[in-house]
Design a protein around this motif. Structure first.
Motif, PDB file in Angstrom:
ATOM      1  N   MET A   1       1.196  -1.799  -0.296  1.00 23.54           N
ATOM      2  CA  MET A   1      -0.371  -0.006  -0.494  1.00 23.54           C
ATOM      3  C   MET A   1       0.844   1.424  -0.148  1.00 23.54           C
ATOM      4  SD  MET A   1      -3.341   0.597   2.571  1.00 23.54           S
ATOM      5  CE  MET A   1      -3.584  -0.897   2.822  1.00 23.54           C
ATOM      6  N   PRO A   2       0.158   1.933  -0.772  1.00 28.49           N
ATOM      7  CA  PRO A   2       1.159   3.293  -1.070  1.00 28.49           C
ATOM      8  C   PRO A   2       1.059   3.851   0.607  1.00 28.49           C
ATOM      9  CG  PRO A   2      -0.346   3.468  -2.612  1.00 28.49           C
ATOM     10  CD  PRO A   2      -0.441   1.808  -1.378  1.00 28.49           C
ATOM     11  N   ALA A  73      -3.590  -6.059   4.417  1.00 28.95           N
ATOM     12  CA  ALA A  73      -4.375  -5.164   2.790  1.00 28.95           C
ATOM     13  C   ALA A  73      -5.340  -5.756   2.094  1.00 28.95           C
ATOM     14  CB  ALA A  73      -2.876  -5.625   2.144  1.00 28.95           C
ATOM     15  N   HIS A  74      -5.260  -6.935   1.788  1.00 30.68           N
ATOM     16  CA  HIS A  74      -7.066  -6.981   0.703  1.00 30.68           C
ATOM     17  C   HIS A  74      -8.430  -6.075   1.509  1.00 30.68           C
ATOM     18  CE1 HIS A  74      -6.566  -9.804   3.960  1.00 30.68           C
ATOM     19  NE2 HIS A  74      -7.877 -10.377   3.768  1.00 30.68           N
ATOM     20  N   CYS A  75      -8.240  -5.670   2.862  1.00 24.82           N
ATOM     21  CA  CYS A  75      -9.973  -5.429   3.203  1.00 24.82           C
ATOM     22  C   CYS A  75      -9.417  -3.896   3.126  1.00 24.82           C
ATOM     23  CB  CYS A  75      -9.591  -6.149   4.999  1.00 24.82           C
ATOM     24  SG  CYS A  75      -9.026  -7.434   5.169  1.00 24.82           S
ATOM     25  N   ALA A  76      -8.854  -3.307   2.599  1.00 23.78           N
ATOM     26  CA  ALA A  76      -8.457  -2.023   2.655  1.00 23.78           C
ATOM     27  C   ALA A  76      -9.493  -1.486   1.552  1.00 23.78           C
ATOM     28  CB  ALA A  76      -7.388  -1.604   2.282  1.00 23.78           C
ATOM     29  N   SER A 103      -8.518  -5.694  10.365  1.00 22.47           N
ATOM     30  CA  SER A 103      -9.102  -6.596   8.902  1.00 22.47           C
ATOM     31  C   SER A 103     -10.381  -5.691   9.247  1.00 22.47           C
ATOM     32  CB  SER A 103      -9.218  -7.803   9.112  1.00 22.47           C
ATOM     33  OG  SER A 103      -8.039  -8.716   9.006  1.00 22.47           O
ATOM     34  N   ALA A 104     -10.429  -5.714  10.607  1.00 20.73           N
ATOM     35  CA  ALA A 104     -12.564  -4.999  10.564  1.00 20.73           C
ATOM     36  C   ALA A 104     -12.321  -3.886  10.176  1.00 20.73           C
ATOM     37  CB  ALA A 104     -12.534  -6.117  12.458  1.00 20.73           C
ATOM     38  N   ALA A 105     -11.703  -3.399  11.272  1.00 21.13           N
ATOM     39  CA  ALA A 105     -11.380  -1.857  11.198  1.00 21.13           C
ATOM     40  C   ALA A 105     -11.135  -1.320   9.625  1.00 21.13           C
ATOM     41  CB  ALA A 105     -10.265  -1.985  11.726  1.00 21.13           C
TER      42      ALA A 105
END
Length: 134
Positions: A1-2, A73-76, A103-105
């Motif tokens: 992620m940047p 990162a896949h959850c963002a 992940s939840a957040a």
């Protein structure tokens, strides 16, 4: 992620919503008009205050948070800027629990300040007068 690097980016995210957890506080805000190479990509910034500890402790907290972001990162959500504020609890917490909470957040961040759920005390408008002794 940047990664967010400029102070102005951190200040912009601070105006968004907050979500507090034991190991971190997540701030998030939707970007107005994503443009350029980072259009539609989530960005993240990291910060740990001196209250947490000395430089060694702060860097350890940041390393744990960076590793947790790599895992989650896949959850963002795309087009959202996140800032993770490290807390002392990140040192003692189980890494799996940090990743699960993150992940939840990241899936459901508060992207705007919600006055109903802000948690801060607000004065009623009629309470502007203070007692004074004459």
């Amino acid at each position: 992620m940047p990664v967010l690097k400029k102070r102005s980016e951190f200040l912009a995210v601070a105006k968004g919503g907050r979500l507090a957890r034991r190991a971190f506080v997540l701030q998030a805000i939707e970007r107005d008009a994503p443009q350029g190479l980072e259009a539609g990509v989530a960005r993240v910034g990291y910060t740990v205050t001196k209250k947490v500890g000395n430089a060694v402790v702060r860097n350890r907290v940041k390393r744990r948070l960076r590793a947790a972001v790599r895992e989650a990162a896949h959850c963002a959500r795309p087009g959202i800027d996140y800032v993770l504020i490290g807390r002392h609890g990140a040192l003692d917490a189980d890494f799996r629990s940090i990743v699960e909470e993150l992940s939840a957040a990241l899936k459901n961040p508060r992207t705007r300040a919600d006055p109903q759920r802000s948690g801060g005390r607000r004065r009623p408008k009629s309470a502007g007068k203070q007692n004074s002794i004459h």
